[in-house]
Design a protein around this motif. Sequence first.
Motif, PDB file in Angstrom:
ATOM      1  N   SER A  65       2.184 -15.966  -2.570  1.00 36.86           N
ATOM      2  CA  SER A  65       1.288 -14.923  -2.071  1.00 36.86           C
ATOM      3  C   SER A  65       1.307 -14.862  -0.551  1.00 36.86           C
ATOM      4  CB  SER A  65      -0.140 -15.169  -2.574  1.00 36.86           C
ATOM      5  OG  SER A  65      -0.166 -15.167  -3.980  1.00 36.86           O
ATOM      6  N   LEU A  66       1.320 -16.019   0.090  1.00 28.57           N
ATOM      7  CA  LEU A  66       1.395 -16.055   1.555  1.00 28.57           C
ATOM      8  C   LEU A  66       2.695 -15.440   2.065  1.00 28.57           C
ATOM      9  CD1 LEU A  66       0.060 -19.623   2.435  1.00 28.57           C
ATOM     10  CD2 LEU A  66      -1.117 -17.444   2.757  1.00 28.57           C
ATOM     11  N   VAL A  67       3.795 -15.742   1.395  1.00 30.93           N
ATOM     12  CA  VAL A  67       5.096 -15.211   1.826  1.00 30.93           C
ATOM     13  C   VAL A  67       5.138 -13.694   1.638  1.00 30.93           C
ATOM     14  CG1 VAL A  67       7.586 -15.230   1.431  1.00 30.93           C
ATOM     15  CG2 VAL A  67       6.305 -17.382   1.406  1.00 30.93           C
ATOM     16  N   VAL A  68       4.659 -13.221   0.498  1.00 30.65           N
ATOM     17  CA  VAL A  68       4.634 -11.776   0.258  1.00 30.65           C
ATOM     18  C   VAL A  68       3.765 -11.095   1.305  1.00 30.65           C
ATOM     19  CG1 VAL A  68       3.916  -9.967  -1.367  1.00 30.65           C
ATOM     20  CG2 VAL A  68       5.188 -11.955  -2.199  1.00 30.65           C
ATOM     21  N   GLY A  69       2.638 -11.686   1.618  1.00 29.70           N
ATOM     22  CA  GLY A  69       1.779 -11.127   2.667  1.00 29.70           C
ATOM     23  C   GLY A  69       2.471 -11.072   4.016  1.00 29.70           C
ATOM     24  N   ALA A  70       3.161 -12.140   4.358  1.00 32.92           N
ATOM     25  CA  ALA A  70       3.886 -12.167   5.633  1.00 32.92           C
ATOM     26  C   ALA A  70       4.982 -11.111   5.680  1.00 32.92           C
ATOM     27  CB  ALA A  70       4.485 -13.555   5.872  1.00 32.92           C
ATOM     28  N   ALA A  71       5.577 -10.842   4.531  1.00 30.20           N
ATOM     29  CA  ALA A  71       6.678  -9.874   4.475  1.00 30.20           C
ATOM     30  C   ALA A  71       6.198  -8.430   4.460  1.00 30.20           C
ATOM     31  CB  ALA A  71       7.536 -10.136   3.236  1.00 30.20           C
ATOM     32  N   LYS A  72       5.026  -8.178   3.892  1.00 36.69           N
ATOM     33  CA  LYS A  72       4.624  -6.799   3.609  1.00 36.69           C
ATOM     34  C   LYS A  72       3.367  -6.298   4.312  1.00 36.69           C
ATOM     35  CE  LYS A  72       7.902  -5.872   0.718  1.00 36.69           C
ATOM     36  NZ  LYS A  72       8.778  -4.734   0.847  1.00 36.69           N
ATOM     37  N   TYR A  73       2.554  -7.178   4.858  1.00 38.14           N
ATOM     38  CA  TYR A  73       1.255  -6.747   5.380  1.00 38.14           C
ATOM     39  C   TYR A  73       1.276  -6.607   6.891  1.00 38.14           C
ATOM     40  CZ  TYR A  73      -3.777  -6.621   6.159  1.00 38.14           C
ATOM     41  OH  TYR A  73      -5.048  -6.257   6.526  1.00 38.14           O
ATOM     42  N   GLU A  74       0.783  -5.458   7.358  1.00 37.69           N
ATOM     43  CA  GLU A  74       0.638  -5.240   8.794  1.00 37.69           C
ATOM     44  C   GLU A  74      -0.741  -4.724   9.179  1.00 37.69           C
ATOM     45  OE1 GLU A  74       3.821  -2.884  10.365  1.00 37.69           O
ATOM     46  OE2 GLU A  74       5.344  -4.117   9.386  1.00 37.69           O
ATOM     47  N   GLU A  75      -1.422  -4.046   8.252  1.00 40.33           N
ATOM     48  CA  GLU A  75      -2.719  -3.460   8.573  1.00 40.33           C
ATOM     49  C   GLU A  75      -3.549  -3.283   7.301  1.00 40.33           C
ATOM     50  OE1 GLU A  75      -2.635   0.953   9.177  1.00 40.33           O
ATOM     51  OE2 GLU A  75      -0.512   0.538   9.531  1.00 40.33           O
ATOM     52  N   ALA A  77      -4.812  -0.858   5.778  1.00 37.20           N
ATOM     53  CA  ALA A  77      -4.448   0.247   4.883  1.00 37.20           C
ATOM     54  C   ALA A  77      -3.398  -0.168   3.853  1.00 37.20           C
ATOM     55  CB  ALA A  77      -3.950   1.442   5.688  1.00 37.20           C
ATOM     56  N   GLN A  78      -2.711  -1.268   4.092  1.00 36.60           N
ATOM     57  CA  GLN A  78      -1.662  -1.740   3.186  1.00 36.60           C
ATOM     58  C   GLN A  78      -2.170  -2.724   2.136  1.00 36.60           C
ATOM     59  OE1 GLN A  78       0.768  -3.158   6.454  1.00 36.60           O
ATOM     60  NE2 GLN A  78       2.345  -1.682   5.892  1.00 36.60           N
ATOM     61  N   LYS A  79      -3.456  -2.989   2.152  1.00 36.19           N
ATOM     62  CA  LYS A  79      -4.022  -4.005   1.265  1.00 36.19           C
ATOM     63  C   LYS A  79      -3.764  -3.718  -0.213  1.00 36.19           C
ATOM     64  CE  LYS A  79      -8.443  -4.295   1.290  1.00 36.19           C
ATOM     65  NZ  LYS A  79      -9.841  -4.536   1.649  1.00 36.19           N
ATOM     66  N   ALA A  80      -3.967  -2.507  -0.669  1.00 39.94           N
ATOM     67  CA  ALA A  80      -3.770  -2.180  -2.090  1.00 39.94           C
ATOM     68  C   ALA A  80      -2.311  -2.393  -2.510  1.00 39.94           C
ATOM     69  CB  ALA A  80      -4.209  -0.747  -2.383  1.00 39.94           C
ATOM     70  N   TYR A  83      -1.654  -6.163  -2.682  1.00 45.53           N
ATOM     71  CA  TYR A  83      -2.220  -6.753  -3.899  1.00 45.53           C
ATOM     72  C   TYR A  83      -1.333  -6.452  -5.106  1.00 45.53           C
ATOM     73  CZ  TYR A  83      -6.676  -7.658  -1.474  1.00 45.53           C
ATOM     74  OH  TYR A  83      -7.669  -8.099  -0.635  1.00 45.53           O
ATOM     75  N   LYS A  84      -0.794  -5.260  -5.166  1.00 48.53           N
ATOM     76  CA  LYS A  84       0.100  -4.902  -6.270  1.00 48.53           C
ATOM     77  C   LYS A  84       1.357  -5.777  -6.248  1.00 48.53           C
ATOM     78  CE  LYS A  84       2.724  -1.115  -8.267  1.00 48.53           C
ATOM     79  NZ  LYS A  84       3.216   0.231  -8.119  1.00 48.53           N
ATOM     80  N   ASP A  85       1.918  -5.968  -5.065  1.00 48.11           N
ATOM     81  CA  ASP A  85       3.106  -6.821  -4.942  1.00 48.11           C
ATOM     82  C   ASP A  85       2.804  -8.261  -5.351  1.00 48.11           C
ATOM     83  OD1 ASP A  85       4.726  -4.728  -4.046  1.00 48.11           O
ATOM     84  OD2 ASP A  85       4.365  -5.178  -1.927  1.00 48.11           O
ATOM     85  N   VAL A  86       1.655  -8.780  -4.918  1.00 50.45           N
ATOM     86  CA  VAL A  86       1.273 -10.145  -5.277  1.00 50.45           C
ATOM     87  C   VAL A  86       1.054 -10.246  -6.784  1.00 50.45           C
ATOM     88  CG1 VAL A  86      -0.521 -11.920  -5.029  1.00 50.45           C
ATOM     89  CG2 VAL A  86       0.385 -10.753  -3.002  1.00 50.45           C
ATOM     90  N   LYS A  87       0.390  -9.269  -7.366  1.00 54.67           N
ATOM     91  CA  LYS A  87       0.196  -9.271  -8.824  1.00 54.67           C
ATOM     92  C   LYS A  87       1.532  -9.279  -9.548  1.00 54.67           C
ATOM     93  CE  LYS A  87      -4.267  -6.958  -8.781  1.00 54.67           C
ATOM     94  NZ  LYS A  87      -5.008  -5.718  -9.077  1.00 54.67           N
ATOM     95  N   ASN A  88       2.500  -8.557  -9.022  1.00 52.60           N
ATOM     96  CA  ASN A  88       3.817  -8.499  -9.667  1.00 52.60           C
ATOM     97  C   ASN A  88       4.549  -9.833  -9.608  1.00 52.60           C
ATOM     98  OD1 ASN A  88       3.571  -5.845 -10.515  1.00 52.60           O
ATOM     99  ND2 ASN A  88       4.514  -5.012  -8.667  1.00 52.60           N
ATOM    100  N   VAL A  89       4.542 -10.508  -8.461  1.00 50.45           N
ATOM    101  CA  VAL A  89       5.227 -11.800  -8.400  1.00 50.45           C
ATOM    102  C   VAL A  89       4.481 -12.839  -9.242  1.00 50.45           C
ATOM    103  CG1 VAL A  89       6.431 -11.371  -6.211  1.00 50.45           C
ATOM    104  CG2 VAL A  89       4.227 -12.554  -6.177  1.00 50.45           C
ATOM    105  N   CYS A  90       3.155 -12.737  -9.281  1.00 54.18           N
ATOM    106  CA  CYS A  90       2.378 -13.643 -10.139  1.00 54.18           C
ATOM    107  C   CYS A  90       2.687 -13.383 -11.613  1.00 54.18           C
ATOM    108  CB  CYS A  90       0.890 -13.486  -9.885  1.00 54.18           C
ATOM    109  SG  CYS A  90       0.352 -14.171  -8.298  1.00 54.18           S
ATOM    110  N   ALA A  91       2.827 -12.129 -11.983  1.00 49.18           N
ATOM    111  CA  ALA A  91       3.168 -11.785 -13.370  1.00 49.18           C
ATOM    112  C   ALA A  91       4.546 -12.326 -13.734  1.00 49.18           C
ATOM    113  CB  ALA A  91       3.108 -10.271 -13.567  1.00 49.18           C
TER     114      ALA A  91
END
Length: 132
Positions: A65-75, A77-80, A83-91
């Motif tokens: 989750s931390l790595v996905v956040g580092a790769a994809k999050y900047e602001e 507005a990108q939170k949703a 979260y979808k990306d994190v849910k997908n890697v967790c799935a």
Amino acid sequence: MPTLEERLDRARCLRAKGYNCSQCVYMVFDDIHGFEPETSARISAALGGGVGGQHQICGTVSAMSLVVGAAKYEEPAQKAALYKDVKNVCADFRSLNGSVVCAELLADRPNRKPCLEYILDSITIVDAFLRK
């Protein structure tokens, strides 16, 4: 970007040196988060053993989750989308292993794996996610 095999080999070495599950995952993605090894080890240390040894969410899943956040999050507005990306890697992890909960993963069950395999699964999942 390092190859998947380079990441996996590095994680095996880190594990052999005594790093915990979350550290092994997080530290091999330094090209994504940009932290030096000592800093990434400190950031991810407390997530091991299912967050501080409590056997809650698997440390490898928290590190993913931390790595996905580092790769994809900047602001914010990108939170949703994050979260979808994190849910997908967790799935993906749950699909491979039956759970994302440390206590369930470590329970005496027919498909129980050593923690190193959960580390390698998590790295493989995040690596594939990043290469999409």
